[in-house]
Design a protein around this motif. Structure first.
Motif, short mmCIF file in Angstrom:
data_model
loop_
_atom_site.label_atom_id
_atom_site.label_comp_id
_atom_site.label_asym_id
_atom_site.label_seq_id
_atom_site.Cartn_x
_atom_site.Cartn_y
_atom_site.Cartn_z
N THR A 119 0.84 -1.20 0.00
CA THR A 119 0.00 0.00 0.00
C THR A 119 0.87 1.25 0.00
O THR A 119 2.03 1.22 0.40
N TYR A 129 -8.39 6.74 -2.03
CA TYR A 129 -7.54 5.55 -1.89
C TYR A 129 -7.66 4.98 -0.48
O TYR A 129 -7.80 3.76 -0.31
N GLY A 132 -10.79 3.08 -0.07
CA GLY A 132 -10.70 1.77 -0.70
C GLY A 132 -9.93 0.78 0.16
O GLY A 132 -10.31 -0.40 0.26
N ILE A 133 -8.84 1.24 0.80
CA ILE A 133 -8.06 0.38 1.68
C ILE A 133 -8.91 -0.09 2.85
O ILE A 133 -8.94 -1.28 3.19
N GLN A 135 -12.15 -0.27 3.15
CA GLN A 135 -13.25 -1.13 2.73
C GLN A 135 -12.78 -2.50 2.24
O GLN A 135 -13.59 -3.42 2.12
N SER A 136 -11.47 -2.64 2.00
CA SER A 136 -10.96 -3.92 1.51
C SER A 136 -10.67 -4.89 2.64
O SER A 136 -10.28 -6.03 2.40
N ARG A 137 -10.85 -4.47 3.88
CA ARG A 137 -10.60 -5.35 5.02
C ARG A 137 -11.53 -6.56 4.96
O ARG A 137 -12.64 -6.50 4.41
N GLU A 140 -16.45 -6.87 7.48
CA GLU A 140 -17.23 -5.71 7.07
C GLU A 140 -17.35 -4.72 8.23
O GLU A 140 -17.53 -5.12 9.37
N ARG A 180 -4.60 -2.33 -6.87
CA ARG A 180 -5.78 -1.46 -6.98
C ARG A 180 -6.76 -1.74 -5.84
O ARG A 180 -7.37 -2.79 -5.77
N TYR A 181 -6.91 -0.73 -4.99
CA TYR A 181 -7.89 -0.79 -3.92
C TYR A 181 -9.06 0.14 -4.22
O TYR A 181 -9.98 0.27 -3.42
N CYS A 182 -8.99 0.80 -5.38
CA CYS A 182 -10.03 1.74 -5.78
C CYS A 182 -10.07 1.76 -7.31
O CYS A 182 -9.29 1.07 -7.96
N ASP A 183 -10.98 2.53 -7.88
CA ASP A 183 -11.11 2.55 -9.33
C ASP A 183 -9.89 3.23 -9.96
O ASP A 183 -9.08 3.88 -9.29
#
Length: 282
Positions: A119, A129, A132-133, A135-137, A140, A180-183
């Motif tokens: 990261t 960004y 996104g990090i 939310q990637s955990r 939830e 990529r953790y986001c668009d």
């Protein structure tokens, strides 16, 4: 005053250093407590960070322990003088203590060195960004906690907004630039911001490409330099938790690790060009 329920990592560190001084003097906790005119539990609470201690008492204890490292004693006394709350205290009860401890560590550091494999360093993340990090955990989390974590991460940049910004040296692996953790648009924005960071006078960003051979086992970490090397701290980040290391042998090992990564990383100008190229490919 009742003992603190949850002392911060810095409060624990102060207590741990006082315990080391006592143990080097070959003195028991009961003996130290008797010197202060209190019970054994008093020393136990001080050394665990659950009781605050004044700078004057730090110096009295150090003298009683025959401590000879005056630089260390002075630094510990200054730590004891810290009374004001930090901005991270706004998040007590909202985020786990680990988040607050990292912010406190960065705030008091004289310099920071970090290795990030997957990261972008937290201090240099954009809002999109960072979201996104978070939310990637694996587990939830609620939308409100996502917002709180992202806000907290953005506020960590306060170390750059002071009259004397904290110097940061970051070694970022190519994988972190490509993950990529986001668009794609948000990722390009993140890389563009990181490229901007490379122009800051107090920040150094160096990329470690895939084709460079890493000669030792490496993981993401943050090295926080203190007023004196004996009080440096390493923070290890994992997917689920973090740990703080401060034993002398550990600090030496991580200094060597940072130096080894520096040897295989691109120089600053090459790193800028590398980031530009990946941004265009994104």
């Amino acid at each position: 005053m009742p003992p603190r329920s949850y002392p911060t990592a810095r409060q624990k560190r102060l207590g741990a250093e006082l315990r080391k001084l006592r143990e080097r003097a070959g003195m028991s906790g009961a003996q130290a407590a008797a010197f202060l005119g209190g019970e054994r539990a008093q020393i136990s609470h001080i050394e665990s960070g659950r009781y605050g201690v004044s700078d004057e008492r730090v110096r009295r204890l150090a003298e009683h322990y025959s401590a000879t490292n005056r630089h260390l004693v002075d630094a510990l006394a200054r730590m004891a003088e810290e009374r004001s709350k930090g901005w991270w205290d706004d998040y007590k009860g909202k985020l786990s203590p680990g988040f607050l401890d990292v912010a406190e560590l960065e705030f008091h550091a004289k310099y920071l060195r970090t290795i990030q494999l997957l990261t972008i360093p937290g201090q240099f993340q954009t809002e999109a960004y960072a979201r996104g990090i978070v939310q990637s955990r694996v587990a939830e989390i609620s939308a409100s906690e996502v917002a709180t974590r992202v806000e907290h991460r953005m506020r960590r940049r306060i170390i750059f907004d002071r009259p004397t910004p904290t110097p940061v040296e970051a070694f970022v692996h190519e994988a972190a630039l490509r993950m990529r953790y986001c668009d794609a648009e948000s990722m390009r924005e993140q890389l563009s911001y990181l490229r901007e960071v490379t122009e800051w006078e107090f920040a150094t960003v160096r990329v470690v490409p895939f084709d460079r051979q890493i000669t030792s086992s490496v993981h993401s970490m943050l090295y926080a330099g203190a007023e004196i090397p004996e009080l440096d701290t390493v923070q290890i980040d994992t997917a689920f938790d973090g740990a703080f290391l401060d034993a002398e042998a550990q600090l030496v090992s991580y200094r060597h690790l940072l130096d080894s990564i520096e040897q295989v990383s691109l120089d600053v100008d090459e790193s800028r060009k590398f980031i530009d190229r990946i941004t265009k490919e994104m």
